[in-house]
Design an enzyme around this catalytic site. Sequence first.
Site, PDB file in Angstrom:
ATOM      1  N   SER A  18     -12.103 -23.403  27.965  1.00 56.39           N
ATOM      2  CA  SER A  18     -12.678 -24.527  27.389  1.00 56.39           C
ATOM      3  C   SER A  18     -13.366 -25.345  28.392  1.00 56.39           C
ATOM      4  O   SER A  18     -14.237 -24.701  29.174  1.00 56.39           O
ATOM      5  CB  SER A  18     -11.299 -25.356  26.911  1.00 56.39           C
ATOM      6  OG  SER A  18     -11.775 -26.693  26.353  1.00 56.39           O
ATOM      7  N   HIS A  45     -14.336 -23.028  23.576  1.00 55.25           N
ATOM      8  CA  HIS A  45     -14.436 -24.248  22.822  1.00 55.25           C
ATOM      9  C   HIS A  45     -15.839 -25.173  23.005  1.00 55.25           C
ATOM     10  O   HIS A  45     -16.101 -25.071  24.152  1.00 55.25           O
ATOM     11  CB  HIS A  45     -13.405 -25.318  23.270  1.00 55.25           C
ATOM     12  CG  HIS A  45     -12.285 -25.360  23.003  1.00 55.25           C
ATOM     13  ND1 HIS A  45     -10.988 -25.475  23.807  1.00 55.25           N
ATOM     14  CD2 HIS A  45     -11.501 -24.130  22.374  1.00 55.25           C
ATOM     15  CE1 HIS A  45      -9.792 -24.963  23.384  1.00 55.25           C
ATOM     16  NE2 HIS A  45     -10.246 -24.080  22.468  1.00 55.25           N
ATOM     17  N   ASP A 138      -4.642 -25.027  24.703  1.00 58.39           N
ATOM     18  CA  ASP A 138      -5.021 -24.038  23.643  1.00 58.39           C
ATOM     19  C   ASP A 138      -5.076 -22.873  24.563  1.00 58.39           C
ATOM     20  O   ASP A 138      -5.607 -22.583  25.594  1.00 58.39           O
ATOM     21  CB  ASP A 138      -6.158 -24.181  23.048  1.00 58.39           C
ATOM     22  CG  ASP A 138      -6.505 -23.325  21.896  1.00 58.39           C
ATOM     23  OD1 ASP A 138      -5.587 -22.646  21.115  1.00 58.39           O
ATOM     24  OD2 ASP A 138      -7.878 -23.019  21.637  1.00 58.39           O
TER      25      ASP A 138
END
Lengths: 198, 260
Positions: A18, A45, A138
């Site tokens: 991310s 992401h 995540d």
Amino acid sequence: MEETIMPSKCKALIIGGSAGSLDVLLEIFPLLSDEIDFPIILVTHRKSGNDALLSDLLRSRTKLKVNEAEEKDKIQPGNVYIAPADYHLLIEENETFSLDYSEKVNYSRPSIDVTFHSAAEVFKDKLVCILLSGSNADGVAGLKTVKSSGGLVVIQNPKTAVMPYMPQQAANEIEGGIILNANEMAEFINKLYSYKTS
Amino acid sequence: MLLSDVLETHGYDFLEYSHASIKRRIIRLYALDNFVSFAEFRYTVKTDKQYFKRFLEEITVNVTEMFRDPNFYKALRNDVLPVLGTYPFIRIWVAGCSTGEEAYSLAIVLKELNLLQKSLIYATDINPSVLEKAKKGIFPLNYLKGYSENYVQSGGAKDFSSYYTANYSLAKFDETLNSKMIFSTHNLVSDHSFNEFQLILCRNVLIYFDKDLQHKVFQLFDNSLEKLGYLALGSKESLDFWSRAKEYRRLKTEKIWRKL
């Protein structure tokens, strides 16, 4: 690195990241061997709309084929696939991709957890997953599944991560994950290849 | 097993859905509803009609937004709808319309092109409960900011808030928009063609189907599309690998095909 914990054969490598992971990818890609014979799947992401940008950035840094994952694509060795923005990326039993526009998971779509879970079911102990820098958790639950399915778990050393939260959570919660500095990643990935052929 | 029960007892066929995706939806629901065992879950799905409604709503994906992929709507506005505007009457099918956000987006563009009066939008879904929501045209107010941004990016020049009335946390869309919509259940897997259209929108539905089923649905659309009609798919879907794709020509960069 301990050779003994290497899987017998790497059938797929999935890298999740991310915030702060792009720099690591840009560092890794020029160093990857052209002879890598497993697919590399990237789940990061990012905002929708700049898909081509990431593909272009990586394509200019490697001889491996870089493409956005398309639904029903057969996953081919030696190819790099990027999860498209705003879809979850799933792996089917027959080693093809499925896309899914369902609810966000961990505020994210694509969610790293979703792809890790799904890949663990298909590739089991022949799966290697790397979790890079990021500022939410995540990927952590997914790595647990990968681990319990016999796959190999690699976590970026939080000290070398721009956003240490994500790898730190993974390091806290997963026993037996391999912790690597950003600058050790490429060598490790190339070794997955040489280990298999030696 | 569970899906065979569903077909036998309830008549809904999910067997040709993409496995990874449908499996994930089922496991998600099973965990969400705290069943003691999978056997109990399976039994409830099989025997409890009320629960089956929930099952149907939860295992199908109903995430959608207004003016999703603004460039797609820009292409509809600039390239597709003006062509259809030369016809005396416009029939559009939104297949898999879920809670209706795409049908309302489309109606707004038609209205701005002064075509809504002579248009009819057939909005269908497998799932009766989402259609009930779609009919009402009421959406959560907190999404409207994003929708408004999409609308502007898609080439919309009006004040987006003129299309709805805000009331507490909800936005109700202007009833002239849904006065031109017909809502009905339709199952792409088992139901047949029911009319001929000049435009069919089916976006982010086919990604959940396996290849054979995708091709069956393309055939269904072909049977439901007039010559020179348009078929619009989601940004990650394609007609390319269908045996009759040559009978269609794709428009520029968007996933819109015209039947030749």
